[in-house]
Design an enzyme around this catalytic site. Structure first.
Site, mmCIF file in Angstrom:
data_model
loop_
_atom_site.group_PDB
_atom_site.id
_atom_site.type_symbol
_atom_site.label_atom_id
_atom_site.label_comp_id
_atom_site.label_asym_id
_atom_site.label_seq_id
_atom_site.Cartn_x
_atom_site.Cartn_y
_atom_site.Cartn_z
ATOM 1 N N SER A 147 18.032 21.778 -28.532
ATOM 2 C CA SER A 147 19.310 21.079 -28.726
ATOM 3 C C SER A 147 19.616 21.050 -30.212
ATOM 4 O O SER A 147 18.684 20.980 -31.033
ATOM 5 C CB SER A 147 19.199 19.645 -28.205
ATOM 6 O OG SER A 147 20.306 18.877 -28.635
ATOM 7 N N TYR A 160 14.753 11.470 -27.214
ATOM 8 C CA TYR A 160 15.285 12.798 -26.890
ATOM 9 C C TYR A 160 15.333 13.677 -28.144
ATOM 10 O O TYR A 160 14.870 14.835 -28.126
ATOM 11 C CB TYR A 160 16.684 12.649 -26.280
ATOM 12 C CG TYR A 160 17.356 13.960 -25.935
ATOM 13 C CD1 TYR A 160 16.996 14.668 -24.790
ATOM 14 C CD2 TYR A 160 18.364 14.486 -26.748
ATOM 15 C CE1 TYR A 160 17.624 15.864 -24.475
ATOM 16 C CE2 TYR A 160 18.995 15.680 -26.432
ATOM 17 C CZ TYR A 160 18.621 16.363 -25.292
ATOM 18 O OH TYR A 160 19.234 17.556 -24.983
HETATM 19 N N1 LIG Z 1 24.254 18.682 -21.741
HETATM 20 C C1 LIG Z 1 24.307 18.901 -23.030
HETATM 21 O O1 LIG Z 1 25.352 18.647 -23.678
HETATM 22 C C2 LIG Z 1 23.114 19.467 -23.753
HETATM 23 C C3 LIG Z 1 23.182 19.613 -25.140
HETATM 24 C C4 LIG Z 1 22.095 20.170 -25.836
HETATM 25 C C5 LIG Z 1 20.969 20.557 -25.139
HETATM 26 N N2 LIG Z 1 20.913 20.407 -23.794
HETATM 27 C C6 LIG Z 1 19.702 20.849 -23.096
HETATM 28 O O2 LIG Z 1 20.061 21.856 -22.164
HETATM 29 C C7 LIG Z 1 19.272 21.711 -20.972
HETATM 30 C C8 LIG Z 1 20.186 21.506 -19.783
HETATM 31 O O3 LIG Z 1 20.994 20.368 -20.034
HETATM 32 P P1 LIG Z 1 21.815 19.641 -18.868
HETATM 33 O O4 LIG Z 1 22.687 18.633 -19.517
HETATM 34 O O5 LIG Z 1 22.376 20.641 -17.948
HETATM 35 O O6 LIG Z 1 20.614 18.869 -18.128
HETATM 36 P P2 LIG Z 1 20.746 17.676 -17.072
HETATM 37 O O7 LIG Z 1 22.066 17.689 -16.414
HETATM 38 O O8 LIG Z 1 20.316 16.411 -17.742
HETATM 39 O O9 LIG Z 1 19.657 18.081 -16.002
HETATM 40 C C9 LIG Z 1 18.318 17.976 -16.330
HETATM 41 C C10 LIG Z 1 17.534 18.813 -15.363
HETATM 42 O O10 LIG Z 1 16.149 18.641 -15.645
HETATM 43 C C11 LIG Z 1 15.495 18.228 -14.459
HETATM 44 N N3 LIG Z 1 14.359 17.370 -14.775
HETATM 45 C C12 LIG Z 1 14.355 16.207 -15.475
HETATM 46 N N4 LIG Z 1 13.114 15.704 -15.505
HETATM 47 C C13 LIG Z 1 12.318 16.580 -14.830
HETATM 48 C C14 LIG Z 1 10.947 16.616 -14.496
HETATM 49 N N5 LIG Z 1 10.103 15.648 -14.889
HETATM 50 N N6 LIG Z 1 10.490 17.661 -13.780
HETATM 51 C C15 LIG Z 1 11.322 18.650 -13.384
HETATM 52 N N7 LIG Z 1 12.634 18.670 -13.654
HETATM 53 C C16 LIG Z 1 13.123 17.634 -14.358
HETATM 54 C C17 LIG Z 1 16.545 17.499 -13.653
HETATM 55 O O11 LIG Z 1 16.145 17.444 -12.294
HETATM 56 P P3 LIG Z 1 16.639 16.236 -11.333
HETATM 57 O O12 LIG Z 1 17.994 16.619 -10.854
HETATM 58 O O13 LIG Z 1 15.621 16.189 -10.274
HETATM 59 O O14 LIG Z 1 16.675 14.994 -12.173
HETATM 60 C C18 LIG Z 1 17.743 18.376 -13.919
HETATM 61 O O15 LIG Z 1 17.732 19.512 -13.127
HETATM 62 C C19 LIG Z 1 18.332 20.541 -21.231
HETATM 63 O O16 LIG Z 1 17.109 21.002 -21.746
HETATM 64 C C20 LIG Z 1 19.068 19.730 -22.276
HETATM 65 O O17 LIG Z 1 18.208 18.930 -23.055
HETATM 66 C C21 LIG Z 1 21.960 19.852 -23.087
#
Ligand SMILES: NC(=O)c1ccc[n+]([C@@H]2O[C@H](COP(=O)([O-])OP(=O)(O)OC[C@H]3O[C@@H](n4cnc5c(N)ncnc54)[C@H](OP(=O)(O)O)[C@@H]3O)[C@@H](O)[C@H]2O)c1
Length: 261
Positions: A147, A160
């Protein structure tokens, strides 16, 4: 022929938001894809969402990546069903939202975030290397989702931001040790991504966030999937230990335009 024809890919957290787009990208480019959510219910929901996108043959198995036994069980399934793994995408993340500021948050919640994002990501990577990559002539590739908050912090997300900084260091350390073995490790560091959380945002806040982006828009999951697929592909064959930022230019600006007067 797709770039990933004949390849086997694991996407952790492939059951919702960006994870679905990552699974879709690799599947559409020819890969056999395994994915997990953290629970049976969330994984099944993700499997349905992927079918609704017209994707068949995705193997979905729940796996809480902070639980070693569940990680082993997931790799047993990959071994049984495919006998190999070529690409690991460490996408799963505990967002650490709602913990409050650093003075009031419970220290155990801090550990929950590190246990998934850092230790879980490490464990899955180690198992991918030992059980598959090191036994295959063509080795394998790892891509972490980091991130831009590893570099520029956001408020009330201490755990985070810490976890993503640790991931960047881990990517470089793993890359160094695994390069002589023929295994590449890189990361994509997104900024804002349009997830379902954006749908509940006050439109004025969404507009203000977009103004914060030099490109005037948050990433779509597919934008992130494009960068991850590039890092996983042979086009990036000479890259390892890199953190590739994909944040609409946010990290290159000192101040958003409306206050830069
Ligand atoms: N969204 C953003 O703006 C943003 C920005 C920068 C970086 N990122 C990074 O990009 C990636 C995707 O982001 P996102 O926003 O799409 O993620 P998200 O919507 O928060 O989804 C998180 C995913 O991780 C899974 N997860 C969480 N804890 C887990 C565990 N203990 N074991 C297995 N799976 C687990 C969740 O499964 P469940 O459905 O079962 O909870 C879900 O599928 C992440 O690494 C995030 O940090 C996101």
């Amino acid at each position: 022929m797709g770039r990933f024809e004949g390849k086997v890919v694991l996407v952790t957290g492939g059951n919702r938001n960006t994870g679905l787009d990552l699974v879709e990208r690799f599947a559409r480019e020819g890969a056999k894809v395994f994915m997990c959510g953290s629970s049976a219910a969330s994984t099944a929901k993700g499997a349905d969402a992927l079918k609704a996108r017209g994707l068949e043959g995705i193997v979905a198995q729940p796996c809480d990546i902070s639980d070693p036994a569940q990680v082993t069980a997931l790799f047993d399934t990959i071994a049984r069903e495919s006998g190999r793994l070529d690409i690991l995408v460490n996408n799963a993340a505990n967002q650490g939202i709602g913990h409050g500021g650093p003075l009031e948050m419970e220290a155990d919640r801090f550990w929950d975030v590190l246990k998934t994002n850092v230790v879980g990501g490490f464990r899955v990577t180690q198992m991918a290397c030992n059980r598959f990559f090191m036994k295959q002539e063509s080795r394998g590739v790892v891509v972490f989702l980091s991130s831009n908050t590893a570099q520029r912090a956001i408020r009330k997300r201490t755990a985070y931001c810490t976890s993503k900084g640790a991931i960047n260091s881990m990517v470089r350390a793993l890359a160094l040790d695994l390069a002589p073995l023929g295994i590449r490790v890189n990361a994509c560091a997104p900024g804002y991504i349009h997830t379902e959380r954006w749908n509940t945002l006050d439109p004025k806040l969404a507009a203000r966030r977009r103004l914060n982006c030099p490109l005037r828009k948050e990433a779509a999951g597919a934008d992130i999937a494009g960068v991850v697929a590039f890092l996983a592909s042979d086009d990036a064959a000479n890259m390892t230990g890199e953190i590739v930022t994909c944040d609409a230019g946010c990290s290159c600006q000192h101040m958003p335009e409306d206050v830069d007067v």
